[in-house]
Design a protein around this motif. Structure first.
Motif, PDB file in Angstrom:
ATOM      1  N   THR B  54     -39.312  -2.408   9.090  1.00 47.86           N
ATOM      2  CA  THR B  54     -38.783  -1.172   9.956  1.00 47.86           C
ATOM      3  C   THR B  54     -37.376  -0.793   9.214  1.00 47.86           C
ATOM      4  O   THR B  54     -36.947   0.194   8.713  1.00 47.86           O
ATOM      5  CB  THR B  54     -38.618  -1.427  11.277  1.00 47.86           C
ATOM      6  OG1 THR B  54     -39.852  -1.466  11.697  1.00 47.86           O
ATOM      7  CG2 THR B  54     -37.957  -0.202  11.902  1.00 47.86           C
ATOM      8  N   ASP B 171     -44.527   3.923  10.669  1.00 47.32           N
ATOM      9  CA  ASP B 171     -44.367   2.608  11.208  1.00 47.32           C
ATOM     10  C   ASP B 171     -44.924   2.166  12.245  1.00 47.32           C
ATOM     11  O   ASP B 171     -44.773   2.565  13.525  1.00 47.32           O
ATOM     12  CB  ASP B 171     -42.632   2.357  11.206  1.00 47.32           C
ATOM     13  CG  ASP B 171     -42.291   1.102  11.391  1.00 47.32           C
ATOM     14  OD1 ASP B 171     -43.117   0.201  11.327  1.00 47.32           O
ATOM     15  OD2 ASP B 171     -40.862   0.756  11.640  1.00 47.32           O
ATOM     16  N   GLU B 172     -46.063   1.296  12.038  1.00 44.97           N
ATOM     17  CA  GLU B 172     -46.936   0.925  13.109  1.00 44.97           C
ATOM     18  C   GLU B 172     -47.591   1.960  13.894  1.00 44.97           C
ATOM     19  O   GLU B 172     -47.193   1.949  15.210  1.00 44.97           O
ATOM     20  CB  GLU B 172     -46.236  -0.270  13.880  1.00 44.97           C
ATOM     21  CG  GLU B 172     -45.816  -1.406  13.149  1.00 44.97           C
ATOM     22  CD  GLU B 172     -45.227  -2.569  14.162  1.00 44.97           C
ATOM     23  OE1 GLU B 172     -45.805  -2.886  15.181  1.00 44.97           O
ATOM     24  OE2 GLU B 172     -44.344  -3.189  13.788  1.00 44.97           O
TER      25      GLU B 172
END
Ligand SMILES: Nc1ncnc2c1ncn2[C@@H]1O[C@H](COP(=O)(O)OP(=O)(O)OP(=O)(O)O)[C@@H](O)[C@H]1O
Ligand SMILES: [Mg+2]
Lengths: 262, 322
Positions: B54, B171-172
Motif C-alpha cells: 500500500t 489495492d486488494e
C-alpha cells in the motif's frame, strides 16, 4: 484513452457546495441542532439584555446571537467535516483527484455557513416571535449585503481552519477551541470596547467583528459601509492565504503521512 | 512504452511515540525497490501484511512523498508533477471505507466525476455506463449506508473508472467479496486490461494473481524478493511435486528427519483449521512420498495428498526465505 481535461473550478465549487449541503441536510442530529441553537442563542441574548433593554438593544443582541450561530456551525462542524473525511477514507480520494485541494475544501465550510445563514434568519425570527423584538431595518440594502458577506467571511475563516486539519490530525479540535473565544473577541454578545486593550488587535483581524458591526449598523442606523468593506477584505485575505497554504500543507501532509488514519 | 518506472524507491514513516514525550519511532516500510510496468500489462504486487504494498501504491498515486528514490507514472514524476499523474490514474482500494455513506451511489459518482474533470456533457452517459458495469443500475438512488459490502466495492470500482484512467491501481479490491462477486471482479479487471488499461494489483489471493497477472513482483519487508511471470515464479520452486500430510500429534519434532530425506527440498508445518498439515516439497523429478510416510511412522495421520506446485507454494517459499 485520453487524459481527463482540467476540471472547471467554478463548477467544482458549485457542485461541491450542493453535495455537502445535501449531506448536511441528511443528518438528523444536525437538523435538530440547527433548529434548537437559534432558539437557545436568542434566549441567551434576551436574558442578557432583556431585563432593562429597549427594543433596539434587543435587536442589537439578537443580531449578535444570530451571527454566533453561524460561527458555531462553521467552527465546530467545518473542521469536524474534514476530520470525518479522513476517518471515512475519502480525504485521500479528494487529494488523489486532479483538482486543487482548496477547491474541494472551500465548499465544505461554505455549505456549513449556508446552514448557518438559515440559523441566523431563524434566530431573528425567534426574537420577533418569542420576545416581540422590533426587527425593522434602517438600511435594507446594506443589510442585505452585510448578511451574506458576513456569512461568507465566516466560511473563509472556517476554510482556513479546515486547511490545517488536513495537515494535523488533531487540529479538528481547534474548531471547538476557537468557538468560544471568537464569540467573545468578535463582539457577538458584548461590545468589544469592554474587552482589555490587548485583545483589540485580535478583534480587528477577525472578519466576523466587522461583519457583525456592518449588520448591526445597517439594522440600527450608522455607517455600515466601511465595516462591510473591511469584512469582505479580510474574507478575501483568508481565502488567498488558505488557497496558497493548501498546496504547501498538502505537500507536508504527503511527507508526514497524515492523510489517512493508519 | 514503460508506464510505471520505479527506481530505488524508499519510504520511512516517522511516528511520535507519545504526544508528550520527545523522540520518534521509524519504520522503513519500503527499502529501495525497482520495477517497471509496460503499457497494457497487468502487474501484481504480492507480499505479506505490512510488506509495503500500500505504501508503494500511495507513493505512485501521489498521496505520499518518497523518502528517496524516484517514481514516474506515464512519464510524469510523482514528486515534480503530481497533478499530471492524478489526471491519468485511477485508484481503488478494498474494504468499505472511502464513500459518502449518507448520500446515494449516484451522488457519490456525480461528485467524483466533477472532481476528476469528466466533462458535464458526458457525465450522465458515463455514470450510467459504469452503474451498468458495476451491477448497480436501479439501486443508484439508495443511500450507500444501505449497500452490502460487494455493492460498495463495485461502487468503488465505478468511481475509479469515471475518468477512463490509463493506469489503474487496485489495492486488494477483492477483499470481503463473495466468490461469485470475486469472479465477476476478475472478469472486469481482465476486460479492462484487454481494452488497454495498465493495471497494478495487490491481492492476498494467489489464484487470483495467477489467473490475472502477466507479471508479479513479490515484496517482503520492503524489498522485492522475486519478479517474473506466474509460470516463472512457479518454476523457481522447482518442478518438484508437493506432498501434504495431515497429522495429529507433535508435527514439529519430525521436521528435521523429513528435511534429511534425499530429494526433499523443504518441509514446513501449516495450521489448517483444527489440524496440522506437513507440507513437503520435493526436488524436481524426485519421488518422496514413500520416504515421507516412512519418516512419519508412529504418528497418527489423516489425509495424504500429492500435487503439483501452485503460485501459493512459490509465494510461501519466496516469502519465508526472504
Ligand atoms: N501512516 C503510517 N504511519 C506509520 N507506519 C505506517 C503507516 N502506514 C503504514 N505503516 C507501516 O509501514 C509498513 C508497510 O505498510 P503497508 O500498509 O504498506 O503494508 P501492506 O503491504 O500494504 O500490508 P497489507 O497487506 O496488510 O495491506 C507496516 O509496517 C506499517 O505498519
Ligand atoms: Mg495494504
Amino acid at each position: 484513452m485520453s487524459a481527463a481535461p482540467a476540471a472547471s473550478i467554478p463548477r467544482v465549487l458549485a457542485v461541491g457546495w450542493w453535495f455537502h449541503l445535501k449531506m448536511l441536510s441528511r443528518s438528523a442530529f444536525n437538523g435538530i441542532l440547527q433548529i434548537l441553537w437559534p432558539l437557545f442563542f436568542a434566549t441567551i441574548a434576551f436574558f442578557l439584555y432583556g431585563i432593562d433593554g429597549d427594543d433596539r438593544t434587543l435587536l442589537y443582541a439578537s443580531i449578535g446571537a444570530s451571527v454566533m450561530g453561524v460561527w458555531s456551525a462553521v467552527s465546530t462542524s467545518g473542521s469536524g467535516a474534514v476530520q470525518r473525511e479522513r476517518w471515512q477514507g475519502t480525504l485521500e480520494l479528494l487529494v488523489a483527484a486532479p483538482v486543487p485541494l482548496a477547491s474541494v475544501l472551500l465548499p465544505v465550510t461554505t455549505a456549513m455557513a449556508t446552514v448557518g445563514l438559515y440559523s441566523m434568519v431563524t434566530t431573528l425570527l425567534w426574537g420577533r416571535l418569542l420576545f416581540g423584538i422590533d426587527v425593522s431595518i434602517e438600511h435594507p440594502w446594506l443589510f442585505a449585503f452585510s448578511v451574506p458577506a458576513t456569512v461568507l467571511a465566516i466560511g473563509m475563516l472556517g476554510f482556513l481552519l479546515s486547511v490545517t486539519v488536513v495537515r494535523y490530525r488533531s487540529a479538528w479540535a481547534l474548531g471547538n477551541a476557537f468557538e468560544l473565544p471568537v464569540w467573545l473577541v468578535s463582539g457577538f454578545l458584548v461590545p468589544i470596547s469592554i474587552l482589555p486593550d490587548w485583545v483589540r488587535p485580535i478583534s480587528w483581524v477577525l472578519a466576523p467583528t466587522w461583519g457583525v458591526r456592518a449588520i448591526r449598523e445597517s439594522a440600527l442606523g450608522g455607517h455600515p459601509l466601511p465595516d462591510l468593506l473591511l469584512c469582505l477584505l479580510l474574507g478575501t485575505v483568508y481565502l488567498l492565504v488558505g488557497v496558497f497554504a493548501a498546496e504547501s500543507i498538502l505537500r507536508s501532509a504527503r511527507r508526514n503521512a497524515s492523510l489517512s488514519l493508519s | 512504452m514503460t508506464v510505471i518506472e520505479v527506481s530505488s524507491l524508499r519510504r520511512i514513516y516517522r511516528t511520535r511515540i507519545s504526544p508528550w514525550r520527545r523522540g520518534s519511532r521509524e519504520v522503513e516500510a519500503v527499502r529501495g525497490i525497482d520495477f517497471a510496468v509496460e503499457r497494457g500489462e497487468l502487474f501484481g504486487l504480492l507480499g505479506p501484511n505490512g510488506a509495503g504494498k500500500t505504501t508503494t501504491i500511495k507513493m505512485l498515486i501521489t498521496l505520499l512523498l518518497p523518502t528517496s528514490g524516484s517514481a514516474r507514472v506515464l512519464g510524469h514524476d510523482v514528486v515534480e508533477d503530481p497533478r499530471a499523474v492524478r489526471r491519468r490514474v485511477g485508484y481503488v482500494f478494498g474494504g468499505d471505507r472511502g464513500l459518502y455513506e449518507r448520500l446515494s451511489g449516484l451522488d457519490n459518482l456525480r461528485y467524483f466525476a466533477e472532481l476528476y474533470g469528466v466533462p458535464a456533457r458526458e457525465q450522465k452517459a458515463r455514470i450510467a455506463e459504469l452503474l451498468e458495469l458495476a451491477g448497480l443500475a436501479g439501486r443508484e438512488k439508495e443511500r450507500v449506508e444501505g449497500y452490502s459490502r460487494g455493492m460498495r466495492q463495485r461502487l468503488h470500482i465505478a468511481r475509479g473508472l469515471l475518468h477512463k484512467p490509463e493506469v489503474l491501481f487496485l489495492d486488494e479490491p477483492s477483499i470481503g467479496i463473495d466468490p461469485v462477486g470475486a469472479r465477476e471482479l476478475r472478469t472486469t479487471v481482465a476486460d479492462l486490461r484487454n481494452a488497454g488499461t495498465t493495471v497494478l494489483l495487490t491481492t492476498h489471493y494467489m489464484f487470483e494473481a495467477d489467473e490475472l497477472c502477466d507479471r508479479i513482483a513479490v515484496i517482503a519487508d520492503g524489498r522485492i524478493v522475486a519478479e517474473g511471470t506466474p509460470a516463472e515464479l512457479k518454476s523457481r520452486v522447482g518442478e518438484g511435486s508437493v506432498v501434504e500430510v495431515e497429522v495429529f500429534g507433535d508435527a514439529g519434532s519430525v521436521l528435521p528427519a523429513l528435511r534429511a530425506l534425499s530429494g526433499v527440498r523443504s518441509a514446513v508445518v501449516e495450521e489448517r483449521g483444527h489440524s496440522e498439515v506437513i507440507v513437503v516439497r520435493a526436488e524436481p523429478g524426485a519421488e518422496v512420498t514413500q520416504g515421507v510416510l516412512g519418516a512419519l511412522d508412529g504418528i497418527s495421520l489423516g489425509r495424504v495428498a500429492t500435487r503439483q506446485p501452485t503460485l501459493e507454494d512459490a509465494y510461501v517459499e519466496l516469502v519465508e526465505s526472504a
